[in-house]
Design a protein around this motif. Structure first.
Motif, short mmCIF file in Angstrom:
data_model
loop_
_atom_site.label_atom_id
_atom_site.label_comp_id
_atom_site.label_asym_id
_atom_site.label_seq_id
_atom_site.Cartn_x
_atom_site.Cartn_y
_atom_site.Cartn_z
N GLN A 54 23.84 16.94 44.50
CA GLN A 54 25.18 17.11 43.95
C GLN A 54 25.09 17.16 42.43
OE1 GLN A 54 28.22 14.41 45.63
NE2 GLN A 54 26.74 13.87 47.21
N ILE A 55 25.98 17.94 41.84
CA ILE A 55 26.08 18.02 40.38
C ILE A 55 27.53 17.76 39.99
CG2 ILE A 55 25.92 19.54 38.36
CD1 ILE A 55 23.59 20.93 39.67
N PHE A 56 27.71 16.83 39.07
CA PHE A 56 29.04 16.54 38.53
C PHE A 56 29.12 17.12 37.13
CE2 PHE A 56 31.87 13.86 35.95
CZ PHE A 56 33.06 14.03 36.65
N LEU A 57 30.18 17.87 36.87
CA LEU A 57 30.37 18.55 35.59
C LEU A 57 31.73 18.20 35.02
CD1 LEU A 57 29.64 20.85 33.51
CD2 LEU A 57 30.65 22.45 35.16
N ARG A 58 31.76 17.80 33.75
CA ARG A 58 33.01 17.56 33.05
C ARG A 58 32.96 18.26 31.70
NH1 ARG A 58 33.02 12.32 32.67
NH2 ARG A 58 32.70 12.12 30.42
N TRP A 59 33.99 19.06 31.40
CA TRP A 59 33.95 19.84 30.17
C TRP A 59 35.34 20.06 29.60
CZ3 TRP A 59 34.61 22.25 34.75
CH2 TRP A 59 35.38 23.41 34.80
N GLN A 60 35.36 20.51 28.34
CA GLN A 60 36.60 20.88 27.67
C GLN A 60 36.66 22.40 27.55
OE1 GLN A 60 37.04 18.87 23.87
NE2 GLN A 60 36.01 17.04 24.67
N SER A 61 37.72 22.99 28.08
CA SER A 61 38.00 24.41 27.86
C SER A 61 38.84 24.49 26.58
CB SER A 61 38.77 24.98 29.06
OG SER A 61 39.17 26.32 28.80
N LEU A 62 38.20 24.84 25.48
CA LEU A 62 38.82 24.68 24.16
C LEU A 62 39.90 25.71 23.87
CD1 LEU A 62 35.62 23.82 22.10
CD2 LEU A 62 37.22 22.27 23.23
N VAL A 63 39.88 26.85 24.55
CA VAL A 63 40.89 27.87 24.28
C VAL A 63 42.24 27.50 24.87
CG1 VAL A 63 39.21 29.72 24.04
CG2 VAL A 63 40.20 29.24 26.28
N GLU A 64 42.29 26.55 25.81
CA GLU A 64 43.58 26.23 26.43
C GLU A 64 44.42 25.22 25.64
OE1 GLU A 64 43.31 26.65 30.95
OE2 GLU A 64 41.29 26.00 30.40
N PRO A 65 44.00 24.09 25.17
CA PRO A 65 42.81 23.35 25.59
C PRO A 65 43.13 22.49 26.81
CG PRO A 65 43.87 22.19 23.80
CD PRO A 65 44.72 23.40 24.08
#
Length: 212
Positions: free
Chosen positions: A96-107
């Motif tokens: 399993q891979i857990f990913l957390r990120w910021q989509s800066l264009v929305e943000p």
């Protein structure tokens, strides 16, 4: 004196625990490390807070990758895998891979848990004979890279591949909004600043939702 005796007993107990503890053996892979790649569509800037891995032994590894991603050649649509890669050392193949990120264009901050199918782990250890232009000969390669593509709206695309081997699509996933916001609330709602050229593109053209 009683404090000294207690300290000696404590040290002996800790030493015994250390001597009896069993550390997991190094993963038996046909290469020193596998890789995680981070990518996003051109101008759709992201900042990856964390990539965590649960490997096939059931061991968890936190923050194995993060930061900036590499970008595709166009804002809409996807490339065919790849991305800013980092070796994942002493970690067995991912379950399993857990990913957390910021989509800066929305943000907006997103998180997603991705279950890696068994066929992907098989591909990662299956040797492939391939002609690579930079080697000018047929060489043995492995699809030892998991690429994570992130797009606005919380869209995640996953591939497995490497080098001159074709990247195979693992799946397309919908992340959920992180309710605590960027850095899980530690930044008090403040996102990483958007680069001026990306802001200018979005201000002029908007975000091509639906193209990913």
């Amino acid at each position: 004196m009683r404090h000294l005796a207690y300290a000696v007993v404590l040290l002996i107990s800790l030493s015994a625990c250390a001597a009896n503890s069993s550390f997991p053996a190094r993963p038996k892979l046909p290469y020193p490390a596998w890789y995680v790649g981070l990518a996003a569509p051109q101008n759709m800037e992201v900042w990856v807070e964390t990539v965590d891995v649960l490997d096939q032994r059931g061991l968890a590894f936190f923050r194995v990758h993060g930061g900036v991603a590499s970008y595709t050649g166009q804002p809409d649509g996807w490339h065919k895998g790849g991305g800013k890669s980092k070796p994942i050392n002493n970690v067995d193949l991912p379950d399993q891979i857990f990913l957390r990120w910021q989509s800066l264009v929305e943000p907006q901050a997103y998180k997603v848990l991705i279950k890696i199918p068994q066929w992907v782990r098989y591909e990662m250890i299956k040797p492939q004979r391939e002609f690579c232009s930079w080697d000018q000969e047929v060489v043995t390669l492995y699809r030892n890279t998991i690429s994570l593509g992130m797009a606005p709206g919380g869209i995640v695309k996953v591939w497995v591949g490497a080098g001159c081997l074709e990247h195979k699509e693992v799946g397309r996933y919908q992340a959920e909004v992180e309710p605590l916001g960027p850095y899980r609330g530690a930044s008090k709602g403040k996102y990483i600043p958007l680069e001026p050229e990306n802001k200018a593109y979005v201000d002029q053209h908007g975000i091509p939702y639906g193209s990913w």
